[in-house]
Write a protein that holds these residues in place. Structure first.
Motif: not given
Length: 286
Positions: A89-97, A145-152
């Motif tokens: 919900x905070x970062x892209x699929x590529x970033x999270x992948x 860069x979403x710190x929340x998304x990265x933390x998740x």
């Protein structure tokens, strides 16, 4: 330690199946909120798991296996799916992948702590190099860069690594698909309750791609992939076969480009070659 070919063969099949999880989840969260998506995919996977256990007349786990199975469920049935859905919900699929590239190191650490494995020093060198390469690529290629998304995502990786290592340890006595099946069943009361409580009033936002993505993460990501993955970890070693997960981000990015129209940069190809080399090195010196 000699690594068996069946271990790596099963491991790569598991990785290929898991590679579609992040892109599919990214699509699914456009129609379902994260808690409902996490719980309903577990409920659907549990129904299939029950059928498999009945058809193959699987033996019930021993009392001493119940708590470890619950920890597997916490890691791979609840933790990883929930936190990745929240992250998307905070970062892209590529970033999270690409964050998935950190999973082999986490799996190896828990494999050492829980399974008593002792890979050689060069194994750790290649493991760290591959993980750092993936992590660096993740931060370099992300526009925002979403710190929340990265933390998740970090929370998801920690829980998943623990679930992988614990599941691999149980696989040696219970069996790969039995481990994830029993873990799903033990988590079922919680997940069924969560699915009921968070169910949407209507499904107007659930398009055909959303339903197909739900089916994929429920059947393949939640069950079928673990059949191959846990068997691979058990046959080849948790820390060693776990390094194959370094390839998952790039399989996932290709799928993200196809399914979500995200661009693949030339840097991705360079890092892919580097990561493949690290996986080969880890295998050689495991």
């Amino acid at each position: 330690m000699q690594i068996s070919s069946p271990g790596w063969g099963n491991g790569i099949l598991g990785v290929l199946i898991f590679s579609g999880s992040i892109p599919a989840t990214r699509i699914a969260v456009t129609g379902f909120e994260p808690v409902f998506l996490t719980s309903i995919r577990a409920v659907l996977a549990t129904l299939l798991a029950v059928v498999l256990l009945l058809v193959f007349k699987a033996k019930r786990p021993e009392k001493g296996d119940v708590f470890p199975l619950m920890t597997v469920g916490l890691g791979v049935v609840i933790g990883f799916p929930l936190f990745t859905a929240l992250a998307l919900q905070h970062i892209t699929a590529a970033h999270s992948t690409v964050f998935i590239g950190l999973l082999p190191l986490m799996t190896a650490v828990f494999g050492v702590l829980r399974g008593g494995e002792r890979p050689g020093r060069l194994f750790w060198v290649f493991s760290l190099l591959g993980s750092f390469a993936v992590a660096g690529f993740a931060f370099y290629q992300s526009g925002e860069v979403s710190l929340i998304g990265d933390a998740y995502m970090i929370a998801a990786i920690v829980l998943c690594g623990f679930g992988y290592a614990e599941g691999a340890r149980l696989t040696k006595t219970i069996g790969g698909w039995q481990v994830i099946s029993w873990a799903l069943i033990l988590a079922f009361p919680v997940m069924a309750t969560a699915a009921y409580v968070t169910r949407p009033i209507g499904f107007e936002g659930a398009t055909t791609p959303v339903w197909l993505s739900l089916a994929y993460v429920s059947i393949f990501s939640m069950l079928v992939g673990f059949v191959f993955w846990y068997r691979g970890l058990a046959l080849g070693g948790t820390a060693q076969v776990g390094q194959l997960q370094l390839l998952q981000p790039f399989f996932g990015l290709v799928l993200a480009a196809v399914l979500l129209s995200e661009a693949i940069s030339p840097l991705m190809i360079v890092v892919t070659i580097l990561v493949v080399g690290c996986v080969a090195g880890a295998k050689r010196f495991a």
